[in-house]
Write a protein that holds these residues in place. Structure first.
Motif, mmCIF file in Angstrom:
data_model
loop_
_atom_site.group_PDB
_atom_site.id
_atom_site.type_symbol
_atom_site.label_atom_id
_atom_site.label_comp_id
_atom_site.label_asym_id
_atom_site.label_seq_id
_atom_site.Cartn_x
_atom_site.Cartn_y
_atom_site.Cartn_z
ATOM 1 N N VAL A 79 1.255 6.868 4.994
ATOM 2 C CA VAL A 79 2.657 6.819 4.344
ATOM 3 C C VAL A 79 2.677 7.230 2.805
ATOM 4 C CG1 VAL A 79 4.631 5.598 3.713
ATOM 5 C CG2 VAL A 79 4.012 5.419 5.896
ATOM 6 N N ALA A 80 1.778 6.507 2.214
ATOM 7 C CA ALA A 80 1.447 6.840 0.731
ATOM 8 C C ALA A 80 0.773 8.236 0.375
ATOM 9 C CB ALA A 80 0.287 5.972 0.095
ATOM 10 N N ALA A 81 0.079 8.593 1.356
ATOM 11 C CA ALA A 81 -0.615 10.037 1.203
ATOM 12 C C ALA A 81 0.303 11.069 1.320
ATOM 13 C CB ALA A 81 -1.950 10.182 1.967
ATOM 14 N N SER A 82 1.338 10.746 2.665
ATOM 15 C CA SER A 82 1.917 11.895 3.096
ATOM 16 C C SER A 82 3.360 11.955 2.107
ATOM 17 C CB SER A 82 2.334 11.858 4.518
ATOM 18 O OG SER A 82 3.279 10.409 4.667
ATOM 19 N N GLY A 83 3.600 10.866 1.505
ATOM 20 C CA GLY A 83 4.882 10.853 0.741
ATOM 21 C C GLY A 83 6.189 10.832 1.451
ATOM 22 N N VAL A 84 5.884 10.234 2.702
ATOM 23 C CA VAL A 84 7.039 9.836 3.713
ATOM 24 C C VAL A 84 7.949 8.972 3.070
ATOM 25 C CG1 VAL A 84 8.019 9.107 5.871
ATOM 26 C CG2 VAL A 84 5.839 10.798 5.689
ATOM 27 N N ILE B 135 0.876 -1.151 0.019
ATOM 28 C CA ILE B 135 0.130 0.056 -0.009
ATOM 29 C C ILE B 135 0.760 1.352 -0.013
ATOM 30 C CG2 ILE B 135 -1.540 1.437 1.328
ATOM 31 C CD1 ILE B 135 -2.670 -1.354 2.203
ATOM 32 N N SER B 136 2.213 1.423 0.998
ATOM 33 C CA SER B 136 2.878 2.326 1.213
ATOM 34 C C SER B 136 3.481 2.752 -0.294
ATOM 35 C CB SER B 136 3.663 2.301 2.088
ATOM 36 O OG SER B 136 4.697 1.277 1.918
#
Length: 312
Positions: A183-188, A53-54
């Motif tokens: 993580v996927a949404a934040s781009g970390v 997912i990430s």
């Protein structure tokens, strides 16, 4: 093409057979199976889902067409099995609800992830994650609410719903999905050491999970009303994937997306179906037999589907 399919599916069945053989000769007992199952549930499956997912955009996870195709098939299958068992097999309402749940709850974690990963790779796992992110919450919650209502129609559905949702929040699979979305949404950027760690857990997941499936089959016996169990098993591994195919085709889903969803629908029921029956002391033997019969049927159905879908 056939040799390629054998190369892909052969290791799956060999690992299942190896687990069965180890249990049969006594090298792995009930305590070891329980411990390894918990390890897989708490570490290997969450690590696999988190990495999958990430590494993608959040928009790819929330695919409404996949949900309609898969869960539309779930609803139709559940209603069909419930009506048939309630009217034709003379089961009580709670029994029919529990048995219908066993005919729709796929063993996605232990069996689906390794099979989809081997056959369809990362893209297939993304479809699996899309289905799985609401799988337990939607099916467990609705089934529990129906059971509570059928047993005590004066009860408080909101209280039951709240209790069920609170339990799911602590589910490591749900936690992994939520963390992956964040993580996927934040781009970390995940540190290399963490990525390597999760990657090693992901690599260990398929062989351990498949051997546990084989070990779990050993010692299982056909119990209860076999006709009822066969009805649920056929609905699970034959009717439900057929419905996913029809609905997905009507929605013009590409085969690359639809094929993993069909394979997931054809998976036998997971242990949650047996746990549900045990928790409500309802149709326990028939549910366990449904899971066993569906697992045996899937040995034939899954390779046929894999050949058809992989080499379309």
């Amino acid at each position: 093409m056939l040799l390629n399919l054998i190369d892909q599916l052969g290791p799956i069945f060999l690992l299942v057979a190896a687990g069965f053989a180890l249990a049969k000769i006594g090298l792995i007992g009930a305590t070891a199976i329980d411990g390894l199952t918990k390890m897989t549930f708490w570490t290997l499956i969450p690590a696999t889902l988190f990495l999958t997912i990430s590494a993608n955009r959040v928009s790819e996870l929330f695919n409404l067409s996949i949900w309609i195709a898969y869960y539309g098939a779930v609803v139709i299958t559940a209603i069909s099995v419930f009506v048939l068992l309630k009217t034709g097999r003379k089961n009580s309402t709670p029994e029919a609800i529990v048995l219908a749940f066993g005919a729709i709850f796929s063993n996605i974690g232990m069996l689906g992830i390794p099979i989809v990963d081997i056959l369809f790779g990362h893209e297939g796992l993304l479809v699996l994650a899309t289905i799985l992110c609401i799988h337990a919450v939607s099916l467990l919650t609705s089934t529990i609410l129906l059971l509570e209502w059928s047993r005590n129609r004066t009860g408080n559905p909101a209280a039951v719903l709240g209790k069920t949702l609170r339990a799911q929040i602590c589910n490591p699979i749900i936690i992994a999905i939520i963390c992956g979305i964040i993580v996927a949404a934040s781009g970390v950027v995940i540190p290399t050491v963490a990525m390597t760690f999760f990657g090693m857990l992901k690599a260990a997941m398929p062989p351990i999970a498949l051997m546990l499936i084989g070990a779990g089959i050993y010692g299982q016996k056909l119990r209860g009303n076999l006709r009822t169990s066969i009805t649920g098993a056929i609905a699970k591994v034959c009717l439900m994937p057929g419905l996913v195919f029809m609905i997905g085709t009507a929605l013009h889903l590409p085969l690359l997306t639809l094929a993993p969803a069909i394979m997931i629908a054809a998976l036998p029921p997971g242990v949650n179906s047996v746990l549900m029956a045990s928790s409500y002391d309802t149709a326990r033997e028939r549910t366990a037999t449904t899971m066993l019969v569906a697992t045996l049927l899937s040995v034939v159905i899954l390779p046929v589907l894999a050949f058809t879908l992989t080499f379309e």
